[in-house]
Design a protein around this motif. Sequence first.
Motif, PDB file in Angstrom:
ATOM      1  N   ALA A  25      38.090  48.765  36.359  1.00  0.00           N
ATOM      2  CA  ALA A  25      38.752  48.973  35.086  1.00  0.00           C
ATOM      3  C   ALA A  25      39.592  47.777  34.667  1.00  0.00           C
ATOM      4  O   ALA A  25      40.015  47.695  33.538  1.00  0.00           O
ATOM      5  CB  ALA A  25      39.630  50.224  35.154  1.00  0.00           C
ATOM      6  N   GLN A  26      39.860  46.852  35.597  1.00  0.00           N
ATOM      7  CA  GLN A  26      40.593  45.676  35.228  1.00  0.00           C
ATOM      8  C   GLN A  26      39.770  44.847  34.258  1.00  0.00           C
ATOM      9  O   GLN A  26      38.560  44.856  34.273  1.00  0.00           O
ATOM     10  CB  GLN A  26      40.944  44.867  36.479  1.00  0.00           C
ATOM     11  N   GLN A  27      40.467  44.084  33.413  1.00  0.00           N
ATOM     12  CA  GLN A  27      39.811  43.381  32.328  1.00  0.00           C
ATOM     13  C   GLN A  27      39.102  42.109  32.784  1.00  0.00           C
ATOM     14  O   GLN A  27      38.144  41.684  32.160  1.00  0.00           O
ATOM     15  CB  GLN A  27      40.847  43.025  31.258  1.00  0.00           C
ATOM     16  N   ASN A  28      39.575  41.474  33.833  1.00  0.00           N
ATOM     17  CA  ASN A  28      39.037  40.186  34.226  1.00  0.00           C
ATOM     18  C   ASN A  28      37.649  40.287  34.824  1.00  0.00           C
ATOM     19  O   ASN A  28      37.315  41.244  35.524  1.00  0.00           O
ATOM     20  CB  ASN A  28      39.980  39.504  35.225  1.00  0.00           C
ATOM     21  N   ILE A  29      36.843  39.266  34.579  1.00  0.00           N
ATOM     22  CA  ILE A  29      35.510  39.182  35.160  1.00  0.00           C
ATOM     23  C   ILE A  29      35.636  38.953  36.661  1.00  0.00           C
ATOM     24  O   ILE A  29      36.493  38.199  37.119  1.00  0.00           O
ATOM     25  CB  ILE A  29      34.740  38.015  34.519  1.00  0.00           C
ATOM     26  N   GLN A  30      34.780  39.612  37.438  1.00  0.00           N
ATOM     27  CA  GLN A  30      34.796  39.389  38.870  1.00  0.00           C
ATOM     28  C   GLN A  30      33.382  39.136  39.371  1.00  0.00           C
ATOM     29  O   GLN A  30      32.429  39.790  38.967  1.00  0.00           O
ATOM     30  CB  GLN A  30      35.426  40.565  39.611  1.00  0.00           C
ATOM     31  N   PHE A  31      33.274  38.133  40.248  1.00  0.00           N
ATOM     32  CA  PHE A  31      32.002  37.745  40.829  1.00  0.00           C
ATOM     33  C   PHE A  31      31.963  38.167  42.295  1.00  0.00           C
ATOM     34  O   PHE A  31      32.951  38.028  43.014  1.00  0.00           O
ATOM     35  CB  PHE A  31      31.808  36.234  40.731  1.00  0.00           C
ATOM     36  N   SER A  32      30.809  38.648  42.738  1.00  0.00           N
ATOM     37  CA  SER A  32      30.659  38.990  44.149  1.00  0.00           C
ATOM     38  C   SER A  32      30.660  37.749  45.030  1.00  0.00           C
ATOM     39  O   SER A  32      31.027  37.806  46.198  1.00  0.00           O
ATOM     40  CB  SER A  32      29.361  39.778  44.366  1.00  0.00           C
ATOM     41  N   GLN A  33      30.253  36.595  44.465  1.00  0.00           N
ATOM     42  CA  GLN A  33      30.173  35.368  45.247  1.00  0.00           C
ATOM     43  C   GLN A  33      31.389  34.461  45.059  1.00  0.00           C
ATOM     44  O   GLN A  33      31.296  33.239  45.227  1.00  0.00           O
ATOM     45  CB  GLN A  33      28.880  34.619  44.902  1.00  0.00           C
ATOM     46  N   TYR A  34      32.546  35.051  44.719  1.00  0.00           N
ATOM     47  CA  TYR A  34      33.773  34.257  44.645  1.00  0.00           C
ATOM     48  C   TYR A  34      34.070  33.606  45.988  1.00  0.00           C
ATOM     49  O   TYR A  34      34.793  32.595  46.071  1.00  0.00           O
ATOM     50  CB  TYR A  34      34.952  35.159  44.244  1.00  0.00           C
TER      51      TYR A  34
END
Length: 337
Positions: A25-34
């Motif tokens: 629900a957070q607005q920021n984009i998140q990548f699995s490969q961070y």
Amino acid sequence: MKKPVIRKPLLAVAILLLVKLPSMAQQNIQFSQYIFNSLSVNPAYAGYKEELFAQLALRTQWTGLKGAPQTGQFSLDGVTESTKRNVGLGIQLTADKLGSQTANSLYLNYAYRIRLNADDTQRLSFGLGAGVTNYAIDGASLRPVEQDDPTVTNGKLSSFIPDTRFGIYYSSPKYYVGASVMDMFSGDISNDIFKWDTATQQNIKRKRHYYIMTGFLLNLSEGLKLRPSLLWKEDLKGPSSLDLNAMVIFGDRFWIGGGYRTGVNLWNKEFRQGQTLSNANSISGIIQFYASNRFRIGYSYDYITSGLSSVQNGSHEITIGLTFPTKFNRLLSPRFF
């Protein structure tokens, strides 16, 4: 006043974002490969590899669901000089689309890297990022029943929102730890993303996001390593999110592992009152392969474990990384973080 009619796929995405997937629900984009390039969550990471490094990341989320998120990001970072290597610089270009809404951003990152020991294997970095995001929405795709309904825009809206981010990052050959704050301008009245209904005070606003990250490296045997890590994401308003990852590294060239993303409840937040939200989110399979010392490619697949699993086919993410030679001849230890 009649309620606006929105296309079912877009409505499904909106509802599932807010209800079914609390840790998303957070607005920021998140990548699995961070885990391969942490610049997307911490500006102090800029220059960590001490060589000019470029990465392209492409993510298609919830495939098979019309209007689902699609994201592309290009980043480039490195150190400014070849002797002290105290200053890291980085640039990030991101394009994101969710239903009728798009968000395209440009960020510049600066990191000051403090040398902590004589052999220069430990660094403490302080980073600052500044940039702007263009948010746009196409109201025509929402198809309201009444074209003059003030609760739904019937045209295209666009706004440019400036923002900053700050981070701290410590690294050594065996472990790392970092913390960052994103969207530092959030809450300012000028940071309304969209506002077309002058009769209401409700509006889409950015929220400040906090990240804590850590990981370490274990030598299991000759040519075999284990790299566990975690990432905590918090906005103090919505659900907390925790990413747990572990990668097995064969001969420093082939990485294989996975991750688990879940919501975590450490205290009672206002949004949970009267709600029975599930913490379930996703399980990821991740691989990375170094075709050469300077070229790597990664792939991950996220299997959704929430109620969304029945209406989509998972999320795919591809990253391509390229390291460019530097002018100095210093032999760098492999960068596992």
